[in-house]
Design a protein around this motif. Structure first.
Motif, short mmCIF file in Angstrom:
data_model
loop_
_atom_site.label_atom_id
_atom_site.label_comp_id
_atom_site.label_asym_id
_atom_site.label_seq_id
_atom_site.Cartn_x
_atom_site.Cartn_y
_atom_site.Cartn_z
N THR A 67 -27.65 -17.46 34.78
CA THR A 67 -27.49 -18.66 33.96
C THR A 67 -26.09 -19.22 34.15
O THR A 67 -25.10 -18.49 34.01
CB THR A 67 -27.70 -18.35 32.47
OG1 THR A 67 -28.99 -17.78 32.27
CG2 THR A 67 -27.60 -19.63 31.64
N ILE A 68 -26.01 -20.49 34.48
CA ILE A 68 -24.72 -21.18 34.56
C ILE A 68 -24.59 -22.08 33.34
O ILE A 68 -25.56 -22.73 32.92
CB ILE A 68 -24.59 -21.98 35.88
CG1 ILE A 68 -23.19 -22.56 36.01
CG2 ILE A 68 -25.66 -23.06 35.99
CD1 ILE A 68 -22.92 -23.18 37.39
N SER A 69 -23.40 -22.10 32.78
CA SER A 69 -23.19 -22.91 31.58
C SER A 69 -21.72 -23.30 31.50
O SER A 69 -20.89 -22.79 32.25
CB SER A 69 -23.61 -22.15 30.32
OG SER A 69 -22.84 -20.97 30.16
N ARG A 70 -21.43 -24.19 30.56
CA ARG A 70 -20.04 -24.65 30.43
C ARG A 70 -19.73 -24.94 28.98
O ARG A 70 -20.57 -25.46 28.24
CB ARG A 70 -19.82 -25.91 31.26
CG ARG A 70 -18.38 -26.44 31.21
CD ARG A 70 -18.21 -27.62 32.13
NE ARG A 70 -16.82 -28.04 32.20
CZ ARG A 70 -16.37 -29.18 31.67
NH1 ARG A 70 -17.20 -29.98 31.02
NH2 ARG A 70 -15.10 -29.50 31.79
N ASP A 71 -18.52 -24.57 28.59
CA ASP A 71 -17.96 -24.95 27.29
C ASP A 71 -16.98 -26.09 27.58
O ASP A 71 -15.88 -25.85 28.10
CB ASP A 71 -17.26 -23.75 26.65
CG ASP A 71 -16.75 -24.06 25.25
OD1 ASP A 71 -16.37 -25.22 24.98
OD2 ASP A 71 -16.72 -23.14 24.43
N SER A 72 -17.38 -27.32 27.26
CA SER A 72 -16.56 -28.47 27.61
C SER A 72 -15.28 -28.54 26.78
O SER A 72 -14.29 -29.13 27.21
CB SER A 72 -17.35 -29.76 27.44
OG SER A 72 -17.82 -29.88 26.10
N VAL A 73 -15.30 -27.93 25.60
CA VAL A 73 -14.09 -27.92 24.76
C VAL A 73 -13.04 -27.01 25.39
O VAL A 73 -11.85 -27.35 25.43
CB VAL A 73 -14.42 -27.47 23.34
CG1 VAL A 73 -13.14 -27.33 22.51
CG2 VAL A 73 -15.38 -28.45 22.68
N LYS A 74 -13.49 -25.88 25.90
CA LYS A 74 -12.56 -24.93 26.51
C LYS A 74 -12.38 -25.18 28.00
O LYS A 74 -11.60 -24.47 28.65
CB LYS A 74 -13.08 -23.50 26.30
CG LYS A 74 -13.15 -23.07 24.84
CD LYS A 74 -13.66 -21.65 24.73
CE LYS A 74 -13.71 -21.19 23.27
NZ LYS A 74 -14.24 -19.80 23.14
#
Length: 119
Positions: A67-74
């Motif tokens: 699973t690839i994901s992103r925390d745009s805040v961090k």
């Protein structure tokens, strides 16, 4: 743009691992992100991508257990690998593609983090 990857290590086959990639710099025109890997003696291969719109794609070798994901805040990109296999052993690199204007795209890679899966 600078990318700092972390989270690699030694894992037993069947285990799981999460990689992180912290991005800094001008990410205003981020197009898409991804993870690549390079095993000893092999060329670099694409593992997973995440577009700025949220579309994910996975290579056949990891589909269903990654699973690839992103925390745009961090500004942090993640890769979760489950049911690890010895053939997942490689140096993993995070990647960001930025639109630089004038139809130009710039590619950035992190320094790589080693993942070793023991059988």
């Amino acid at each position: 743009v600078q990318l700092q990857a972390s989270g690699g290590g030694l894992v037993q086959a069947g285990g799981s691992l999460s990689l992180s990639c912290v991005a800094s710099g001008n990410l205003f025109r981020l197009e898409h992100m991804g993870w690549y890997r390079q095993a000893p003696g092999k060329s670099r291969e694409l593992v997973a991508t995440l577009s700025s719109g949220g579309t994910t794609r996975y290579s056949e070798s990891v589909r269903g257990r990654c699973t690839i994901s992103r925390d745009s805040v961090k500004n942090t990109l993640y890769l979760r690998l489950n049911r690890l296999k010895p053939e997942d052993t490689a140096v993993y690199f995070c990647h960001h593609r930025i639109y630089a204007g004038n139809h130009k795209l710039d590619d950035y890679f992190g320094q790589g983090t080693q993942v070793t899966v023991s059988s």
